[in-house]
Write an enzyme that holds these catalytic residues in place. Structure first.
Site, PDB file in Angstrom:
ATOM      1  N   HIS A  99      25.090   2.310  -5.727  1.00 52.31           N
ATOM      2  CA  HIS A  99      25.302   3.429  -4.802  1.00 52.31           C
ATOM      3  C   HIS A  99      24.939   2.997  -3.393  1.00 52.31           C
ATOM      4  CE1 HIS A  99      21.211   3.663  -6.412  1.00 52.31           C
ATOM      5  NE2 HIS A  99      20.851   4.144  -5.228  1.00 52.31           N
ATOM      6  N   HIS A 101      23.671   4.397   0.292  1.00 57.97           N
ATOM      7  CA  HIS A 101      23.066   5.497   1.047  1.00 57.97           C
ATOM      8  C   HIS A 101      23.707   5.531   2.432  1.00 57.97           C
ATOM      9  CE1 HIS A 101      19.417   6.114  -1.566  1.00 57.97           C
ATOM     10  NE2 HIS A 101      19.711   4.870  -1.919  1.00 57.97           N
TER      11      HIS A 101
HETATM   12  P1  5GP Z   1      17.749   4.187  -4.944  1.00 54.18           P
HETATM   13  O1  5GP Z   1      16.275   4.144  -4.669  1.00 54.18           O
HETATM   14  O2  5GP Z   1      18.064   3.902  -6.396  1.00 54.18           O
HETATM   15  O3  5GP Z   1      18.531   3.336  -3.993  1.00 54.18           O
HETATM   16  O4  5GP Z   1      18.180   5.669  -4.607  1.00 54.18           O
HETATM   17  C1  5GP Z   1      18.330   6.672  -5.539  1.00 54.18           C
HETATM   18  C2  5GP Z   1      18.547   7.965  -4.789  1.00 54.18           C
HETATM   19  O5  5GP Z   1      19.024   8.942  -5.705  1.00 54.18           O
HETATM   20  C3  5GP Z   1      17.263   8.547  -4.148  1.00 54.18           C
HETATM   21  O6  5GP Z   1      17.431   8.645  -2.739  1.00 54.18           O
HETATM   22  C4  5GP Z   1      17.125   9.913  -4.812  1.00 54.18           C
HETATM   23  O7  5GP Z   1      16.696  10.914  -3.925  1.00 54.18           O
HETATM   24  C5  5GP Z   1      18.520  10.191  -5.346  1.00 54.18           C
HETATM   25  N1  5GP Z   1      18.522  11.005  -6.559  1.00 54.18           N
HETATM   26  C6  5GP Z   1      17.710  10.862  -7.639  1.00 54.18           C
HETATM   27  N2  5GP Z   1      18.025  11.753  -8.581  1.00 54.18           N
HETATM   28  C7  5GP Z   1      19.024  12.512  -8.086  1.00 54.18           C
HETATM   29  C8  5GP Z   1      19.774  13.633  -8.616  1.00 54.18           C
HETATM   30  O8  5GP Z   1      19.556  14.110  -9.721  1.00 54.18           O
HETATM   31  N3  5GP Z   1      20.744  14.146  -7.810  1.00 54.18           N
HETATM   32  C9  5GP Z   1      21.006  13.640  -6.561  1.00 54.18           C
HETATM   33  N4  5GP Z   1      21.974  14.231  -5.861  1.00 54.18           N
HETATM   34  N5  5GP Z   1      20.329  12.584  -6.046  1.00 54.18           N
HETATM   35  C10 5GP Z   1      19.349  12.034  -6.796  1.00 54.18           C
END
Ligand code: 5GP
Ligand code: ZN
Length: 137
Positions: A99, A101
């Site tokens: 993903h 951001h």
């Molecule tokens: P990572 O740290 O893996 O790059 O980012 C994961 C992101 O997913 C985090 O910014 C977190 O806030 C978001 N996230 C986690 N669980 C959920 C969810 O259930 N729904 C949504 N919309 N975002 C989520």
């Protein structure tokens, strides 16, 4: 993948604020935004790391990222955007489905930039050589 949170959002088994969707890509709002409008752009193909992603996902994902950035800056009044993509726990990746951001920014919003540190003498050229020696296209 049945136990992947983002696959569940893609398959609509759990809800999300989806702002865009096509055959290859979905974009939805991060549940814990740095700033309101912080969007996650996600290929539908389940891969853990960006380097595993197929070319048929990479192109469409890039176009969606551009479109979301444009909206945040030109329609919603943000001054800038960070594009961040974490791979592996050491980088801060929590959800093991690729993903991006797309983070809208305003000056003084309090989100800190990363801290850089200068190379030791000769280290930069050595690193460049190490990468070039194994880089393949
Ligand atoms: P990572 O740290 O893996 O790059 O980012 C994961 C992101 O997913 C985090 O910014 C977190 O806030 C978001 N996230 C986690 N669980 C959920 C969810 O259930 N729904 C949504 N919309 N975002 C989520
Ligand atoms: Zn997944």
């Amino acid at each position: 993948m049945s136990d992947c949170l983002f696959c569940k959002i893609i398959n609509k088994t759990i809800p999300a604020e989806v702002v865009y969707e096509d055959e290859q890509v979905v974009a939805f709002l991060d549940i814990n935004p740095v700033n309101p409008g912080h969007t996650l752009v996600v290929p539908k193909e389940h891969k853990e790391f960006f380097w595993e992603l197929g070319a048929n996902s990479c192109g469409p994902v890039s176009l969606v990222i551009q479109k979301i950035m444009n909206v945040l800056v030109h329609d919603l009044g943000y001054e800038g955007v960070n594009l961040i993509q974490n791979n592996g726990p050491a980088s801060g990746q929590v959800i093991p489905h690729v993903h991006f951001h797309v983070i809208p920014r305003k000056s003084g919003d309090g989100h800190a930039h990363w801290r850089g540190a200068a190379y030791e003498a000769g280290e930069q050229a050595m690193m460049a050589e190490k990468i070039k020696a194994v880089l393949k296209f």
